[in-house]
Design a protein around this motif. Structure first.
Motif, PDB file in Angstrom:
ATOM      1  N   PRO A   1       0.751  -1.256  -0.102  1.00 25.49           N
ATOM      2  CA  PRO A   1      -0.017   0.267   0.028  1.00 25.49           C
ATOM      3  C   PRO A   1       0.799   1.390  -0.005  1.00 25.49           C
ATOM      4  O   PRO A   1       0.474   2.484  -0.377  1.00 25.49           O
ATOM      5  CB  PRO A   1      -0.859  -0.184   1.388  1.00 25.49           C
ATOM      6  CG  PRO A   1      -0.326  -1.236   2.131  1.00 25.49           C
ATOM      7  CD  PRO A   1       0.553  -2.131   1.127  1.00 25.49           C
ATOM      8  N   HIS A   2       2.061   1.127   0.650  1.00 25.88           N
ATOM      9  CA  HIS A   2       2.855   2.185   0.606  1.00 25.88           C
ATOM     10  C   HIS A   2       4.000   2.253  -0.194  1.00 25.88           C
ATOM     11  O   HIS A   2       4.246   1.489  -1.105  1.00 25.88           O
ATOM     12  CB  HIS A   2       3.385   2.704   2.113  1.00 25.88           C
ATOM     13  CG  HIS A   2       2.138   2.312   3.165  1.00 25.88           C
ATOM     14  ND1 HIS A   2       1.222   3.354   3.488  1.00 25.88           N
ATOM     15  CD2 HIS A   2       2.050   1.460   3.741  1.00 25.88           C
ATOM     16  CE1 HIS A   2       0.662   2.798   4.155  1.00 25.88           C
ATOM     17  NE2 HIS A   2       0.842   1.608   4.498  1.00 25.88           N
ATOM     18  N   GLY A   3       5.033   3.213  -0.287  1.00 25.36           N
ATOM     19  CA  GLY A   3       6.234   2.813  -0.886  1.00 25.36           C
ATOM     20  C   GLY A   3       7.466   2.966   0.148  1.00 25.36           C
ATOM     21  O   GLY A   3       7.155   2.819   1.226  1.00 25.36           O
ATOM     22  N   PRO A   4       8.676   3.274  -0.597  1.00 24.62           N
ATOM     23  CA  PRO A   4       9.703   3.009   0.580  1.00 24.62           C
ATOM     24  C   PRO A   4       9.662   4.235   1.404  1.00 24.62           C
ATOM     25  O   PRO A   4       9.083   5.338   1.061  1.00 24.62           O
ATOM     26  CB  PRO A   4      10.986   3.236  -0.295  1.00 24.62           C
ATOM     27  CG  PRO A   4      10.415   3.620  -1.946  1.00 24.62           C
ATOM     28  CD  PRO A   4       9.070   3.301  -1.884  1.00 24.62           C
ATOM     29  N   LEU A   5      10.429   4.299   2.234  1.00 24.19           N
ATOM     30  CA  LEU A   5      10.586   5.423   3.295  1.00 24.19           C
ATOM     31  C   LEU A   5      11.613   6.331   2.661  1.00 24.19           C
ATOM     32  O   LEU A   5      12.377   5.890   1.828  1.00 24.19           O
ATOM     33  CB  LEU A   5      11.408   4.943   4.670  1.00 24.19           C
ATOM     34  CG  LEU A   5      10.724   4.532   5.991  1.00 24.19           C
ATOM     35  CD1 LEU A   5      11.394   4.402   7.297  1.00 24.19           C
ATOM     36  CD2 LEU A   5       9.325   5.450   6.118  1.00 24.19           C
ATOM     37  N   PRO A   6      11.206   7.774   2.748  1.00 22.80           N
ATOM     38  CA  PRO A   6      12.072   8.769   2.138  1.00 22.80           C
ATOM     39  C   PRO A   6      13.525   8.350   2.488  1.00 22.80           C
ATOM     40  O   PRO A   6      13.815   8.049   3.872  1.00 22.80           O
ATOM     41  CB  PRO A   6      11.658   9.901   2.756  1.00 22.80           C
ATOM     42  CG  PRO A   6      10.163   9.831   3.181  1.00 22.80           C
ATOM     43  CD  PRO A   6       9.947   8.343   3.635  1.00 22.80           C
ATOM     44  N   ALA A   7      14.558   8.736   1.648  1.00 21.88           N
ATOM     45  CA  ALA A   7      16.020   8.467   1.842  1.00 21.88           C
ATOM     46  C   ALA A   7      16.347   9.152   3.317  1.00 21.88           C
ATOM     47  O   ALA A   7      17.047   8.742   4.069  1.00 21.88           O
ATOM     48  CB  ALA A   7      16.739   9.038   0.767  1.00 21.88           C
TER      49      ALA A   7
END
Ligand SMILES: C[S@@+](CC[C@H](N)C(=O)[O-])C[C@H]1O[C@@H](n2cnc3c(N)ncnc32)[C@H](O)[C@@H]1O
Length: 394
Positions: free
Chosen positions: A70-76
């Protein structure tokens, strides 16, 4: 930098054409049975629910993240903050235990002559690298080969940090999986190869500058780049009803009942006598982190999957079984296969095999297509071939 991963046999440039063909098929879910990096599933974002399947762990991970999370990667920036103390601690342990050789290995990217490079490279190759009390799977397995020693330590230290953070409940399972996937994309970018993991470049007078350049890139920095660029496909709502599995397609299709919601199966099977697992083994180790006892010039894992689609003696039987199994589910079948694929080589014909189970099967399109690096193990980096798209309607 792209929002998706491209690898051996990826069909990004054919995906829209394949999607047009699939648009005319039965309603229902699209099963991308040999999904790889999922180019065709990607082209269906918002159009049809998809189910990606591949036998390789890394391809499965790509399917899970890009099509079902549902989400994407955590921001860098957030991830960097979270991993920093654990990452640095693991780096410190690896550096301390291999201090002398580490200092030498750091000189490789700056070597001015091949003689200088070769001297250091050989010295590092002879070293028994230590990783006591630290994560060191890549350090023990691929240092001074696919990656430099510091790059391996960076990959191990990222893995140490994200495993620990997942264990503490700081990272969700989804955030952890995206972290591994993006680390895999970064690893491919910095690898000392011609663009795939079948073999690494042995340094020579003519290529050592290229090897030096790759060895000098930071795995950690490239991972952060990937965290900010690799994206999930489609909307959260679309992804929430998608599926991803890791299975041999034969076993998967045998389990698939005619009552399933699959309306169309897209098949893009291997088409050369090079086993795909040769291209995935480093990524498999990245996912499994299992310190495999590797062998041979390519440092291959012992458990590489063998597909009958890449065996001259079995490819015809594998095609027949595939087509019959798909037909028995009641779904339409769309097949991509190049005009110079292994089946043709052994005197087989995909259309005839399709027509046994789908009497109305036809060749829908024949498209000139450049297979990026697929010819690499046979000497050339790209090959222009005719990709054929076949359709069998149930
Ligand atoms: C030609 S590539 C597919 C590329 C994909 N269409 C894309 O766009 O990235 C073939 C894929 O089939 C997978 N594969 C090979 N044998 C398989 C099998 N028996 N069952 C499932 N997947 C298999 C390989 O791991 C590889 O990712």
């Amino acid at each position: 930098m792209t929002s998706r991963i491209s690898y051996m046999g990826t069909k990004h440039d054919l995906a829209d054409r394949v999607a047009e063909v699939i648009a005319s098929c039965r309603p229902g879910r699209l099963l991308d049975a040999f999904a790889g990096m999922g180019a065709v599933a990607d082209a269906h974002a918002g159009r049809r629910q998809v189910w990606t399947n591949d036998v390789q762990h890394f391809a499965y991970l790509a399917g899970r993240c890009r099509f079902t999370d549902p989400h994407g990667p955590l921001p860098a920036s957030r991830m960097r903050e979270l991993v920093a103390p654990i990452y640095q601690q693991n780096m410190r342990l690896l550096k301390e235990q291999n201090e002398k050789i580490w200092t030498l290995a750091e000189k490789l990217p700056g070597a001015a002559t091949f003689e200088e490079f070769e001297f250091v490279f050989d010295r590092v190759s002879q070293e028994n690298l230590m990783h006591e009390g630290a994560y060191g799977c890549f350090t023990a397995t691929y240092a001074n080969a696919y990656f430099s020693l510091p790059q391996c330590a960076e990959i191990d230290s990222v893995r140490c940090a994200i495993d620990t953070l997942r264990g503490r409940g700081v990272l969700t399972q989804g955030e952890f999986e995206w972290a591994v996937l993006t680390l895999g994309q970064a690893a491919l970018r910095i690898a000392n190869t011609t663009g795939h993991f079948a073999q690494f470049l042995t340094p020579s007078a003519s290529n050592f500058k290229r090897v030096s350049k790759q060895f000098g890139r930071s795995a950690f920095d490239q991972w952060l780049v990937s965290l900010d660029t690799l994206k999930p496909s489609g909307t959260t709502e679309w992804r929430s009803s998608n599926l991803a599995t890791r299975s041999d397609c034969d076993a998967l299709l045998k389990r698939l009942h005619s009552s399933s919601d699959v309306g169309v199966v897209y098949c893009d099977p291997p088409y050369t006598d090079d086993q795909y697992s040769r291209y995935y083994h480093v990524w498999e180790t990245l996912v499994l982190n299992d310190y495999p006892p590797v062998t041979g010039a390519g440092l291959y894992r012992p458990d590489r999957f063998t597909t009958p689609f890449s065996l001259r003696s079995k490819v015809t039987g594998a095609f027949k079984a595939l087509v019959e199994e798909v037909a028995s589910t009641g779904a339409d079948l769309v097949l991509s296969y190049p005009s110079n694929g292994l089946l043709h080589d052994v005197g087989g014909n995909p259309l005839e095999i399709l027509q046994n189970a789908y009497p109305n099967a036809e060749l829908i399109a024949q498209i000139e297509h450049s297979h990026s690096t697929m010819g690499a193990s046979k000497g050339s980096a790209t090959a222009s071939v005719s990709e054929c798209i076949y359709l069998g309607r149930a």
